[in-house]
Design a protein around this motif. Structure first.
Motif, PDB file in Angstrom:
ATOM      1  N   PHE A  76       0.833  -1.234   0.119  1.00 24.16           N
ATOM      2  CA  PHE A  76       0.035  -0.053   0.143  1.00 24.16           C
ATOM      3  C   PHE A  76       0.777   1.322   0.024  1.00 24.16           C
ATOM      4  CE2 PHE A  76      -4.085  -1.714   0.442  1.00 24.16           C
ATOM      5  CZ  PHE A  76      -4.256  -2.963   1.157  1.00 24.16           C
ATOM      6  N   SER A  77       2.096   0.968  -0.513  1.00 29.62           N
ATOM      7  CA  SER A  77       2.934   2.324  -0.373  1.00 29.62           C
ATOM      8  C   SER A  77       2.519   3.492  -1.261  1.00 29.62           C
ATOM      9  CB  SER A  77       4.423   1.836  -0.922  1.00 29.62           C
ATOM     10  OG  SER A  77       4.314   1.477  -2.391  1.00 29.62           O
ATOM     11  N   ASN A  78       1.716   3.242  -2.083  1.00 31.51           N
ATOM     12  CA  ASN A  78       1.027   4.593  -2.775  1.00 31.51           C
ATOM     13  C   ASN A  78      -0.198   5.131  -2.308  1.00 31.51           C
ATOM     14  OD1 ASN A  78       0.024   2.160  -3.963  1.00 31.51           O
ATOM     15  ND2 ASN A  78      -0.062   3.581  -5.942  1.00 31.51           N
ATOM     16  N   TYR A  79      -0.797   4.184  -1.589  1.00 24.28           N
ATOM     17  CA  TYR A  79      -2.132   4.239  -0.825  1.00 24.28           C
ATOM     18  C   TYR A  79      -2.123   5.703   0.349  1.00 24.28           C
ATOM     19  CZ  TYR A  79      -4.202   0.699  -3.336  1.00 24.28           C
ATOM     20  OH  TYR A  79      -4.819  -0.163  -4.333  1.00 24.28           O
ATOM     21  N   PHE A  80      -3.198   6.136   0.205  1.00 24.57           N
ATOM     22  CA  PHE A  80      -3.367   6.872   1.663  1.00 24.57           C
ATOM     23  C   PHE A  80      -3.740   5.941   2.631  1.00 24.57           C
ATOM     24  CE2 PHE A  80      -3.887  11.574   0.872  1.00 24.57           C
ATOM     25  CZ  PHE A  80      -4.055  11.684  -0.311  1.00 24.57           C
ATOM     26  N   LEU A  81      -3.196   6.183   3.707  1.00 22.18           N
ATOM     27  CA  LEU A  81      -3.664   5.334   5.036  1.00 22.18           C
ATOM     28  C   LEU A  81      -4.394   6.041   5.930  1.00 22.18           C
ATOM     29  CD1 LEU A  81      -0.561   3.066   5.354  1.00 22.18           C
ATOM     30  CD2 LEU A  81      -2.524   2.496   3.941  1.00 22.18           C
ATOM     31  N   GLY A  82      -5.501   5.286   6.530  1.00 24.05           N
ATOM     32  CA  GLY A  82      -5.975   6.120   7.676  1.00 24.05           C
ATOM     33  C   GLY A  82      -6.756   5.378   8.822  1.00 24.05           C
ATOM     34  N   TRP A  83      -7.015   6.056   9.707  1.00 24.30           N
ATOM     35  CA  TRP A  83      -7.366   5.537  11.062  1.00 24.30           C
ATOM     36  C   TRP A  83      -8.837   6.201  11.393  1.00 24.30           C
ATOM     37  CZ3 TRP A  83      -5.369   1.565  14.003  1.00 24.30           C
ATOM     38  CH2 TRP A  83      -3.782   1.528  13.762  1.00 24.30           C
ATOM     39  N   PHE A  84      -9.515   5.353  11.729  1.00 28.43           N
ATOM     40  CA  PHE A  84     -10.843   5.559  12.054  1.00 28.43           C
ATOM     41  C   PHE A  84     -11.331   5.010  13.486  1.00 28.43           C
ATOM     42  CE2 PHE A  84     -12.624   7.120   7.879  1.00 28.43           C
ATOM     43  CZ  PHE A  84     -11.520   6.812   7.182  1.00 28.43           C
ATOM     44  N   ARG A  85     -12.384   5.324  14.083  1.00 22.81           N
ATOM     45  CA  ARG A  85     -12.773   4.940  15.490  1.00 22.81           C
ATOM     46  C   ARG A  85     -14.102   4.437  15.452  1.00 22.81           C
ATOM     47  NH1 ARG A  85     -14.248   8.565  19.426  1.00 22.81           N
ATOM     48  NH2 ARG A  85     -14.350  10.663  18.728  1.00 22.81           N
ATOM     49  N   GLN A  86     -14.748   3.670  16.130  1.00 23.07           N
ATOM     50  CA  GLN A  86     -15.892   3.480  16.339  1.00 23.07           C
ATOM     51  C   GLN A  86     -16.372   3.189  17.988  1.00 23.07           C
ATOM     52  OE1 GLN A  86     -17.911   0.525  13.941  1.00 23.07           O
ATOM     53  NE2 GLN A  86     -19.866   1.391  14.337  1.00 23.07           N
ATOM     54  N   ALA A  87     -16.855   3.840  18.741  1.00 22.81           N
ATOM     55  CA  ALA A  87     -17.231   3.824  20.011  1.00 22.81           C
ATOM     56  C   ALA A  87     -18.613   2.944  20.118  1.00 22.81           C
ATOM     57  CB  ALA A  87     -17.721   5.266  20.501  1.00 22.81           C
ATOM     58  N   PRO A  88     -18.646   2.364  21.391  1.00 18.98           N
ATOM     59  CA  PRO A  88     -19.769   1.407  21.386  1.00 18.98           C
ATOM     60  C   PRO A  88     -21.126   2.171  21.374  1.00 18.98           C
ATOM     61  CG  PRO A  88     -18.506   1.274  23.088  1.00 18.98           C
ATOM     62  CD  PRO A  88     -17.804   2.450  22.513  1.00 18.98           C
ATOM     63  N   GLY A  89     -22.001   1.731  20.170  1.00 15.47           N
ATOM     64  CA  GLY A  89     -23.114   2.387  20.057  1.00 15.47           C
ATOM     65  C   GLY A  89     -23.186   3.413  19.086  1.00 15.47           C
ATOM     66  N   LYS A  90     -21.886   3.985  18.719  1.00 17.12           N
ATOM     67  CA  LYS A  90     -21.897   4.990  17.586  1.00 17.12           C
ATOM     68  C   LYS A  90     -21.507   4.637  16.417  1.00 17.12           C
ATOM     69  CE  LYS A  90     -22.239   8.020  21.431  1.00 17.12           C
ATOM     70  NZ  LYS A  90     -21.119   8.779  21.945  1.00 17.12           N
ATOM     71  N   GLU A  91     -21.460   5.603  15.439  1.00 15.24           N
ATOM     72  CA  GLU A  91     -21.054   5.482  14.119  1.00 15.24           C
ATOM     73  C   GLU A  91     -19.608   5.523  13.979  1.00 15.24           C
ATOM     74  OE1 GLU A  91     -22.960   8.401  11.836  1.00 15.24           O
ATOM     75  OE2 GLU A  91     -21.655   9.899  12.393  1.00 15.24           O
ATOM     76  N   ARG A  92     -18.917   5.007  12.928  1.00  8.24           N
ATOM     77  CA  ARG A  92     -17.411   5.147  12.603  1.00  8.24           C
ATOM     78  C   ARG A  92     -17.058   6.557  12.341  1.00  8.24           C
ATOM     79  NH1 ARG A  92     -15.378   0.124   9.400  1.00  8.24           N
ATOM     80  NH2 ARG A  92     -16.453   0.985   7.817  1.00  8.24           N
ATOM     81  N   LYS A  93     -16.018   6.811  13.036  1.00  6.81           N
ATOM     82  CA  LYS A  93     -15.667   8.333  12.576  1.00  6.81           C
ATOM     83  C   LYS A  93     -14.092   8.492  12.152  1.00  6.81           C
ATOM     84  CE  LYS A  93     -18.702  10.661  15.546  1.00  6.81           C
ATOM     85  NZ  LYS A  93     -19.023  11.705  16.529  1.00  6.81           N
ATOM     86  N   PHE A  94     -13.855   9.368  11.427  1.00 11.83           N
ATOM     87  CA  PHE A  94     -12.390   9.648  11.035  1.00 11.83           C
ATOM     88  C   PHE A  94     -11.549  10.151  12.148  1.00 11.83           C
ATOM     89  CE2 PHE A  94      -9.043  10.822   8.228  1.00 11.83           C
ATOM     90  CZ  PHE A  94      -8.780  11.961   8.515  1.00 11.83           C
ATOM     91  N   VAL A  95     -10.323   9.516  12.092  1.00 13.95           N
ATOM     92  CA  VAL A  95      -9.217   9.892  13.044  1.00 13.95           C
ATOM     93  C   VAL A  95      -8.297  10.721  12.472  1.00 13.95           C
ATOM     94  CG1 VAL A  95      -7.618   9.368  14.890  1.00 13.95           C
ATOM     95  CG2 VAL A  95      -9.938   7.949  14.669  1.00 13.95           C
TER      96      VAL A  95
END
Length: 117
Positions: A27-46
């Motif tokens: 994935f050397s030429n890809y954007f890499l990202g982190w997201f988080r999902q809290a209990p009962g919540k939607e997934r969000k960008f970090v």
């Protein structure tokens, strides 16, 4: 293809550095990202990082406390998390987006971060 690890239980104010290693392809030429999902919540960008590591993006609430980095030789992305707060408790997912794509097409399984007060 993406394997996240390094989550755990930490007290408020502590630090963790989860990582996400890619296998089976590069994935050397890809954007890499982190997201988080809290209990009962939607997934969000970090946070996200471009292929060279020269450009990074953060959710406003993470700026100054979280740092995303990558090592293309190891096909790995990291998320340094400092001064953690109980509201940071979530499953953290890594993901990859082709530089010409609009969506993150590859996702890891997530690693749980629990911050106790």
């Amino acid at each position: 293809q993406l394997q996240a690890s390094g989550g755990g239980l930490v007290q408020a104010g502590g630090s963790l550095r989860p990582s996400c290693a890619a296998s089976g392809r590069t994935f050397s030429n890809y954007f890499l990202g982190w997201f988080r999902q809290a209990p009962g919540k939607e997934r969000k960008f970090v946070a996200a990082i471009n292929w060279s590591g020269g450009t990074t993006y953060y959710a406003d609430s993470m700026k100054g406390r979280f740092t995303i980095s990558r090592d293309n030789a190891k096909n790995t992305v990291y998320l340094e998390m400092n001064n953690l707060k109980p509201e940071n408790t979530a499953v953290y997912y890594c993901a990859a987006r082709h530089p010409e794509g609009t969506d993150y097409a590859y996702w890891g399984q997530g690693t749980l971060v629990t911050v106790s007060s």
